[in-house]
Design a protein around this motif. Structure first.
Motif, PDB file in Angstrom:
ATOM      1  N   ALA A   2     -32.173 -34.562  43.459  1.00  0.00           N
ATOM      2  CA  ALA A   2     -31.472 -33.586  42.620  1.00  0.00           C
ATOM      3  C   ALA A   2     -30.090 -33.289  43.178  1.00  0.00           C
ATOM      4  N   SER A   3     -29.157 -33.072  42.271  1.00  0.00           N
ATOM      5  CA  SER A   3     -27.814 -32.531  42.569  1.00  0.00           C
ATOM      6  C   SER A   3     -27.573 -31.504  41.463  1.00  0.00           C
ATOM      7  N   THR A   4     -26.720 -31.822  40.487  1.00  0.00           N
ATOM      8  CA  THR A   4     -26.681 -31.032  39.247  1.00  0.00           C
ATOM      9  C   THR A   4     -27.533 -31.728  38.182  1.00  0.00           C
ATOM     10  N   VAL A   5     -28.150 -32.818  38.599  1.00  0.00           N
ATOM     11  CA  VAL A   5     -29.003 -33.642  37.740  1.00  0.00           C
ATOM     12  C   VAL A   5     -30.287 -33.926  38.515  1.00  0.00           C
ATOM     13  N   LEU A   6     -31.412 -34.038  37.798  1.00  0.00           N
ATOM     14  CA  LEU A   6     -32.694 -34.373  38.410  1.00  0.00           C
ATOM     15  C   LEU A   6     -33.062 -35.804  38.038  1.00  0.00           C
ATOM     16  N   THR A   7     -33.469 -36.609  39.019  1.00  0.00           N
ATOM     17  CA  THR A   7     -33.911 -37.975  38.719  1.00  0.00           C
ATOM     18  C   THR A   7     -35.268 -38.240  39.352  1.00  0.00           C
ATOM     19  N   PHE A   8     -36.100 -38.997  38.646  1.00  0.00           N
ATOM     20  CA  PHE A   8     -37.381 -39.474  39.155  1.00  0.00           C
ATOM     21  C   PHE A   8     -37.230 -40.957  39.480  1.00  0.00           C
ATOM     22  N   TRP A   9     -37.631 -41.344  40.687  1.00  0.00           N
ATOM     23  CA  TRP A   9     -37.557 -42.741  41.126  1.00  0.00           C
ATOM     24  C   TRP A   9     -38.961 -43.322  41.222  1.00  0.00           C
ATOM     25  N   ILE A  46     -26.207 -39.868  40.898  1.00  0.00           N
ATOM     26  CA  ILE A  46     -26.011 -38.457  40.529  1.00  0.00           C
ATOM     27  C   ILE A  46     -25.143 -37.742  41.564  1.00  0.00           C
ATOM     28  N   GLY A  47     -24.343 -38.514  42.314  1.00  0.00           N
ATOM     29  CA  GLY A  47     -23.501 -37.889  43.333  1.00  0.00           C
ATOM     30  C   GLY A  47     -24.296 -37.567  44.585  1.00  0.00           C
ATOM     31  N   VAL A  48     -23.780 -36.638  45.379  1.00  0.00           N
ATOM     32  CA  VAL A  48     -24.449 -36.287  46.631  1.00  0.00           C
ATOM     33  C   VAL A  48     -25.749 -35.542  46.334  1.00  0.00           C
ATOM     34  N   VAL A  49     -26.834 -36.069  46.849  1.00  0.00           N
ATOM     35  CA  VAL A  49     -28.164 -35.499  46.605  1.00  0.00           C
ATOM     36  C   VAL A  49     -28.423 -34.384  47.617  1.00  0.00           C
ATOM     37  N   THR A  50     -28.766 -33.195  47.128  1.00  0.00           N
ATOM     38  CA  THR A  50     -29.040 -32.066  48.027  1.00  0.00           C
ATOM     39  C   THR A  50     -30.539 -31.790  48.179  1.00  0.00           C
ATOM     40  N   CYS A  51     -31.334 -32.205  47.205  1.00  0.00           N
ATOM     41  CA  CYS A  51     -32.796 -32.021  47.274  1.00  0.00           C
ATOM     42  C   CYS A  51     -33.467 -33.376  47.085  1.00  0.00           C
ATOM     43  N   LEU A  52     -34.483 -33.647  47.899  1.00  0.00           N
ATOM     44  CA  LEU A  52     -35.177 -34.931  47.805  1.00  0.00           C
ATOM     45  C   LEU A  52     -36.578 -34.772  48.374  1.00  0.00           C
ATOM     46  N   LYS A  53     -37.583 -35.118  47.591  1.00  0.00           N
ATOM     47  CA  LYS A  53     -38.964 -35.093  48.096  1.00  0.00           C
ATOM     48  C   LYS A  53     -39.745 -36.247  47.487  1.00  0.00           C
ATOM     49  N   TRP A  54     -40.675 -36.774  48.261  1.00  0.00           N
ATOM     50  CA  TRP A  54     -41.587 -37.821  47.776  1.00  0.00           C
ATOM     51  C   TRP A  54     -42.859 -37.147  47.279  1.00  0.00           C
ATOM     52  N   ALA A  55     -43.356 -37.600  46.132  1.00  0.00           N
ATOM     53  CA  ALA A  55     -44.583 -37.020  45.560  1.00  0.00           C
ATOM     54  C   ALA A  55     -45.770 -37.278  46.488  1.00  0.00           C
ATOM     55  N   PRO A  56     -46.648 -36.286  46.683  1.00  0.00           N
ATOM     56  CA  PRO A  56     -47.740 -36.417  47.663  1.00  0.00           C
ATOM     57  C   PRO A  56     -48.714 -37.553  47.372  1.00  0.00           C
ATOM     58  N   ARG A  57     -48.943 -37.865  46.087  1.00  0.00           N
ATOM     59  CA  ARG A  57     -50.004 -38.827  45.760  1.00  0.00           C
ATOM     60  C   ARG A  57     -49.530 -39.973  44.881  1.00  0.00           C
ATOM     61  N   ARG A  58     -48.224 -40.138  44.775  1.00  0.00           N
ATOM     62  CA  ARG A  58     -47.678 -41.134  43.848  1.00  0.00           C
ATOM     63  C   ARG A  58     -46.626 -42.006  44.511  1.00  0.00           C
ATOM     64  N   LEU A  93     -44.117 -30.886  39.248  1.00  0.00           N
ATOM     65  CA  LEU A  93     -42.906 -30.653  40.033  1.00  0.00           C
ATOM     66  C   LEU A  93     -42.252 -29.372  39.532  1.00  0.00           C
ATOM     67  N   ILE A  94     -41.747 -28.566  40.467  1.00  0.00           N
ATOM     68  CA  ILE A  94     -41.024 -27.345  40.093  1.00  0.00           C
ATOM     69  C   ILE A  94     -39.599 -27.454  40.631  1.00  0.00           C
ATOM     70  N   THR A  95     -38.621 -26.960  39.868  1.00  0.00           N
ATOM     71  CA  THR A  95     -37.235 -26.924  40.352  1.00  0.00           C
ATOM     72  C   THR A  95     -36.649 -25.534  40.114  1.00  0.00           C
ATOM     73  N   SER A  96     -35.659 -25.174  40.954  1.00  0.00           N
ATOM     74  CA  SER A  96     -34.870 -23.956  40.717  1.00  0.00           C
ATOM     75  C   SER A  96     -33.409 -24.367  40.688  1.00  0.00           C
ATOM     76  N   CYS A  97     -32.607 -23.588  39.958  1.00  0.00           N
ATOM     77  CA  CYS A  97     -31.208 -23.978  39.759  1.00  0.00           C
ATOM     78  C   CYS A  97     -30.301 -22.756  39.794  1.00  0.00           C
ATOM     79  N   GLU A  98     -29.029 -22.995  40.111  1.00  0.00           N
ATOM     80  CA  GLU A  98     -28.024 -21.932  40.115  1.00  0.00           C
ATOM     81  C   GLU A  98     -27.861 -21.269  38.748  1.00  0.00           C
ATOM     82  N   ASP A  99     -28.327 -21.916  37.679  1.00  0.00           N
ATOM     83  CA  ASP A  99     -28.241 -21.293  36.340  1.00  0.00           C
ATOM     84  C   ASP A  99     -29.376 -20.288  36.116  1.00  0.00           C
ATOM     85  N   ASP A 100     -30.101 -19.926  37.191  1.00  0.00           N
ATOM     86  CA  ASP A 100     -31.202 -18.945  37.179  1.00  0.00           C
ATOM     87  C   ASP A 100     -32.467 -19.467  36.515  1.00  0.00           C
TER      88      ASP A 100
END
Length: 331
Positions: free
Chosen positions: A304-311, A286-298, A40-47
């Motif tokens: 994600a919001s300002t926090v990343l969680t794996f479900w 984690i508050g309002v979630v702005t990014c959400l994707k299901w893993a292709p094979r899992r 998994l790759i993420t990008s953030c406002e903290d560069d």
């Protein structure tokens, strides 16, 4: 973490937070799973751009991009190479970069967009990729060449997506119109145009189901639609709570039978699209979630919001549900 098998309502309902990463400084802008590797790759406002192994929930690599910033990100075919859009000085700088996470090197720059890139996707079958920008253009590129391979000028905020076979791509534009193109002869114009009946809000995200039969649209006024990808008919639609200045992301499960989305009140929802019914509602934690994707094979999704969680499925909860169902059946 288990590989994906057939999902059912009980498994989806049992999903619970397995891991939390709360060391981000600012909002997470984007996340993407690799198609064939457990990454998994993420990008953030903290560069920062961060690479995770999703099988054991570990951070593998973190790089900072202070000069250009990190906005949209997506994997290329190589597990250590990604595409990233710039956040700063868009008038004068390279709007897109092809980066190696292995040695933190820029492999190629792509110039052209004059405003922020809001949609970025890689072809599943070759080195082509597409970007949609607030400069009202969609550009088609090839990883091997600096120069733009094609450009479409359009009105409104453009959103782009390839189908999972790489044969078709969709472009959403002003007024909720979705145009479908043959990726081998897109210069001939769209071969089909869909309109989401009665909703003229801009589409901020498009996803195709893995089997190519369904298309998932998220609009800027917090509605979600599942369309038949061949005829454009609306299969089902769901409304979410609004959240000022934030748009949620929705995702298909790999079997295309369920849709999961965040909502403006900080909850998450899952629907069975065949039954057109909600099967689960969770507190996102984690508050309002702005990014959400299901893993292709899992059997796993990331939010994600300002926090990343794996479900992941909560096995004890799942066993409990199965026991209850069996007891009810026995009675």
């Amino acid at each position: 973490m288990s590989a994906i098998a057939g999902l059912d309502d009980e498994t989806v309902r049992s999903m619970a937070v397995g891991s939390i990463f709360d060391d981000y400084v600012g909002k997470i802008s984007c996340l993407d799973f690799h198609r064939t590797e457990d990454l998994l790759i993420t990008s953030c406002e903290d560069d920062s751009i961060r690479l995770y192994n999703i099988t054991n929930a570990t951070l593998l690599k973190m790089t900072y991009h202070k000069k250009h910033g990190a906005d949209r990100v997506c994997f290329t075919h190589h597990p250590n190479s990604i595409l990233c859009s710039s956040r700063y000085d868009l008038e004068s700088t390279e709007s897109l970069r092809y980066l190696s996470m292995y040695d933190n090197r820029c492999l190629r720059y792509f110039k052209g967009h004059k405003e922020r890139v809001v949609s970025l996707c890689m072809s599943p079958i070759n080195d082509s990729f597409m970007s949609g920008s607030l400069d009202h253009s969609v550009r088609l590129w090839d990883l091997r060449v600096n120069a733009c391979q094609g450009i479409m000028r359009l009105r409104g905020r453009p959103t782009v997506a390839y189908d999972q076979q790489g044969l078709v791509f969709a472009v959403a534009m002003e007024g909720g119109a979705i145009k479908l193109f043959d990726s081998r002869s897109y210069d001939k114009g769209p071969f089909d145009t869909f309109l989401v009946g009665g909703d003229t809000a801009e589409v901020c995200d498009i996803k195709f189901s893995n089997d190519g039969k369904s298309m998932l649209l998220t609009t800027t006024n917090n509605n979600i639609y599942v369309l038949d990808a061949y005829g454009g008919e609306k299969r089902c639609g769901f409304s979410l709570e609004p959240s000022p200045n934030l748009t949620s992301e929705a995702t298909f499960t790999p079997d295309g039978q369920y849709v999961v989305s965040g909502s403006g009140d900080g909850t998450l929802h899952a629907w069975n699209i065949n039954k057109r019914s909600e099967v689960a509602c969770w507190n996102s934690y984690i508050g309002v979630v702005t990014c959400l994707k299901w893993a292709p094979r899992r059997a796993m999704f990331a939010t994600a919001s300002t926090v990343l969680t794996f479900w992941i499925p909560n096995q004890s909860k799942l066993n409990e549900e199965c026991s209850t169902a069996e007891a009810g059946h026995g009675g």
